[in-house]
Design a protein around this motif. Structure first.
Motif, PDB file in Angstrom:
ATOM      1  N   LYS A  49       0.839  -1.192   0.000  1.00  0.00           N
ATOM      2  CA  LYS A  49       0.000   0.000   0.000  1.00  0.00           C
ATOM      3  C   LYS A  49       0.873   1.240   0.000  1.00  0.00           C
ATOM      4  CE  LYS A  49      -3.917  -2.017   2.357  1.00  0.00           C
ATOM      5  NZ  LYS A  49      -4.853  -1.890   3.461  1.00  0.00           N
ATOM      6  N   VAL A 107     -12.393   4.706  -7.058  1.00  0.00           N
ATOM      7  CA  VAL A 107     -11.224   3.841  -6.868  1.00  0.00           C
ATOM      8  C   VAL A 107     -10.571   3.566  -8.225  1.00  0.00           C
ATOM      9  CG1 VAL A 107     -10.487   1.493  -6.260  1.00  0.00           C
ATOM     10  CG2 VAL A 107     -11.990   2.763  -4.717  1.00  0.00           C
ATOM     11  N   LYS A 146      -3.289   2.049  -6.217  1.00  0.00           N
ATOM     12  CA  LYS A 146      -4.378   1.180  -5.810  1.00  0.00           C
ATOM     13  C   LYS A 146      -4.797   1.596  -4.407  1.00  0.00           C
ATOM     14  CE  LYS A 146      -5.685  -3.598  -5.217  1.00  0.00           C
ATOM     15  NZ  LYS A 146      -5.256  -4.994  -5.217  1.00  0.00           N
ATOM     16  N   HIS A 166      -8.045   1.445  -1.440  1.00  0.00           N
ATOM     17  CA  HIS A 166      -9.215   0.677  -1.017  1.00  0.00           C
ATOM     18  C   HIS A 166     -10.436   1.594  -0.990  1.00  0.00           C
ATOM     19  CE1 HIS A 166     -11.759  -1.839   1.582  1.00  0.00           C
ATOM     20  NE2 HIS A 166     -11.061  -2.823   1.074  1.00  0.00           N
ATOM     21  N   GLN A 167     -11.588   1.026  -1.180  1.00  0.00           N
ATOM     22  CA  GLN A 167     -12.830   1.799  -1.166  1.00  0.00           C
ATOM     23  C   GLN A 167     -13.031   2.498   0.170  1.00  0.00           C
ATOM     24  OE1 GLN A 167     -15.909   0.727   0.590  1.00  0.00           O
ATOM     25  NE2 GLN A 167     -16.886   2.612  -0.047  1.00  0.00           N
ATOM     26  N   SER A 168     -12.579   1.878   1.269  1.00  0.00           N
ATOM     27  CA  SER A 168     -12.737   2.513   2.580  1.00  0.00           C
ATOM     28  C   SER A 168     -11.885   3.779   2.690  1.00  0.00           C
ATOM     29  CB  SER A 168     -12.387   1.536   3.703  1.00  0.00           C
ATOM     30  OG  SER A 168     -11.027   1.172   3.637  1.00  0.00           O
ATOM     31  N   THR A 169     -10.763   3.814   1.986  1.00  0.00           N
ATOM     32  CA  THR A 169      -9.926   5.013   1.973  1.00  0.00           C
ATOM     33  C   THR A 169     -10.676   6.152   1.293  1.00  0.00           C
ATOM     34  OG1 THR A 169      -7.931   3.662   1.874  1.00  0.00           O
ATOM     35  CG2 THR A 169      -7.714   5.973   1.206  1.00  0.00           C
ATOM     36  N   GLU A 177      -7.629   3.203   9.433  1.00  0.00           N
ATOM     37  CA  GLU A 177      -8.703   2.395   8.833  1.00  0.00           C
ATOM     38  C   GLU A 177      -9.224   1.365   9.817  1.00  0.00           C
ATOM     39  OE1 GLU A 177      -7.997   0.741   4.998  1.00  0.00           O
ATOM     40  OE2 GLU A 177      -7.179   2.610   4.206  1.00  0.00           O
TER      41      GLU A 177
END
Length: 139
Positions: free
Chosen positions: A10, A37, A47, A49-52, A86
């Protein structure tokens, strides 16, 4: 030889990248987080994450304020910081806590309550007891 792709690490978003994502979402309010995303992957070549994306959108006002600050705080381990943030958000959701603020003040008080502090060892105390490490580590 395995045909699997190597695991990618990440990467923390820079302030400019955060601004670009928030700005793109505001220009395209109907865009889904999943599509955002994909946009980040294509445009910024990262790349995420959707939560980011969700955290960015949810906290865009606070992010803007922090980006306007004259002095930016640097983080020694940004990947760790993002993962912890997160995870803390996930725990808050699991516990149905919606109004919790993960602030520096909260962290300081938590550390005080639980007696957590940074200890710096000097000279001989700083030497590692290799035998104790070997005993403690599983074989």
């Amino acid at each position: 030889m395995s045909s699997e792709e190597p695991k990618k690490t990440k990467t923390a978003l820079t302030n400019e990248q955060r601004k670009a994502i928030i700005k793109h979402k505001e220009k395209h309010p109907q865009i889904s987080q999943t599509d955002l995303v994909d946009w980040v992957k294509q445009t910024i070549d990262l790349k995420v994450h959707q939560s980011t994306i969700s955290c960015l959108i949810k906290n865009k006002d606070e992010i803007r304020k922090s980006l306007l600050a004259k002095r930016q705080k640097t983080v020694q381990y940004p990947v760790l910081k993002n993962i912890l943030f997160e995870k803390s958000q996930n725990f808050a959701q699991l516990l149905n806590i919606s109004d919790f603020k993960f602030s520096n003040g909260w962290l300081q008080k938590f550390k005080q309550r639980h007696g957590l502090k940074k200890i710096t060892k000097h000279e001989e105390d700083a030497l590692v007891d290799e035998e104790a490490v070997e005993i403690a580590l599983p074989s």
